[in-house]
Design a protein around this motif. Structure first.
Motif, PDB file in Angstrom:
ATOM      1  N   TYR A   1       9.449  38.579  69.357  1.00  0.00           N
ATOM      2  CA  TYR A   1      10.157  38.603  68.627  1.00  0.00           C
ATOM      3  C   TYR A   1      10.482  37.580  67.333  1.00  0.00           C
ATOM      4  CZ  TYR A   1      11.451  43.632  68.460  1.00  0.00           C
ATOM      5  OH  TYR A   1      11.637  45.034  68.672  1.00  0.00           O
TER       6      TYR A   1
ATOM      7  N   THR B   1      14.044  38.613  64.226  1.00  0.00           N
ATOM      8  CA  THR B   1      12.799  39.512  63.797  1.00  0.00           C
ATOM      9  C   THR B   1      12.022  40.150  64.303  1.00  0.00           C
ATOM     10  OG1 THR B   1      13.558  38.776  61.543  1.00  0.00           O
ATOM     11  CG2 THR B   1      11.488  39.968  61.090  1.00  0.00           C
ATOM     12  N   ARG B   2      11.702  41.121  64.058  1.00  0.00           N
ATOM     13  CA  ARG B   2      10.497  42.193  64.979  1.00  0.00           C
ATOM     14  C   ARG B   2       9.116  42.183  63.201  1.00  0.00           C
ATOM     15  NH1 ARG B   2       7.381  46.678  64.956  1.00  0.00           N
ATOM     16  NH2 ARG B   2       6.920  47.069  67.770  1.00  0.00           N
TER      17      ARG B   2
END
Length: 251
Positions: free
Chosen positions: A59, A109-110
């Motif tokens: 991530y 954020t993925r």
């Protein structure tokens, strides 16, 4: 790169918000990804996030992604803890993105692995999926005799081997191509990516009418840590009778 995509990102997001990840920790590695022939981000502040027990995803800090390319689209939960998002470039677009703003993953954020053109840790490409920093591959030379048989037919026999030991998996025995009876071997179109070893190419076998699909593989090019098995072949232990110094392995 892998084309694997998670089947249900909203469901994954809700699970992560409700239950949290299996485990997470920061990594000091430099992580970069290529998207539409440009670097989307370049960070040393990424996190390993285990969505399941087997291997992590990486991530990225939301702040590390180019702001003009990342757009939140809709909240996935009523508390606005996680948002679906898109990444746009002049020639490409993907909606395989989750932005976390609350909870254990806040600020991260993925970005879907398979939606990018390429991922790199430091300057090394990542194949298939992200590596588990707690998983080890050890390759040791061995002069123990390895014999591969189908019934009474010897398919390969070697005393010049590389034994590959991978955490939580059974050993694999790599041997020179010259140890194989190639009259039983036919090429396969199957390939596979492994982050610990590289890209493999497969062969099938036809032994007196018995066909064994994708039973043997080799690596034309390997990752740095698996260089000793470059150009050697390996058989699926599960599909053959394997003898080590004359002692049959359990299938």
């Amino acid at each position: 790169m892998s084309d694997h995509l998670h089947p249900d990102l909203p469901q994954l997001a809700k699970k992560l918000i409700t239950d949290g990840p299996h485990k997470q920790e920061k990594t000091p590695r430099r992580v970069r990804t290529m998207f539409d022939r440009e670097w989307l981000f370049d960070t040393t502040s990424a996190s390993h996030v285990w969505e399941h027990p087997y291997y992590p995803q990486i991530y990225i800090p939301t702040s590390a992604i180019k702001a003009d390319q990342l757009t939140k689209t809709a909240s996935i939960d009523k508390d606005e803890s996680v948002f679906s998002a898109t990444i746009k470039s002049p020639n490409k677009e993907t909606d395989r993105v989750l932005v976390f703003e609350k909870g254990a993953l806040a600020g991260l954020t993925r970005v879907e692995f398979g939606a990018m053109d390429g991922w790199f840790e430091e300057d090394a490409p990542i194949y298939g999926h992200f590596k588990d920093p707690y998983k080890r591959v050890e390759i040791l030379p061995s002069t123990r005799r390895v014999t591969i048989k189908v019934g009474d037919v010897v398919i390969a026999d070697s005393t010049h081997n590389m034994f590959l030991f991978e955490t939580m998996l059974r050993p694999r025995y790599y041997m020179p191509k010259t140890a194989v009876q190639w009259k039983y071997v036919t090429p396969s179109s199957t390939t596979a990516l492994c982050p610990y070893k590289g890209q493999s190419e497969y062969y099938s076998l036809n032994v007196n009418g018995k066909v064994i699909e994708d039973a043997m593989w080799w690596y034309r090019l390997t990752t740095h840590e698996s260089d000793p098995i470059t150009g050697m072949v390996c058989f699926y232990n599960e599909k053959f009778d394997v003898y080590i110094d004359g002692v049959k392995e359990e299938n």
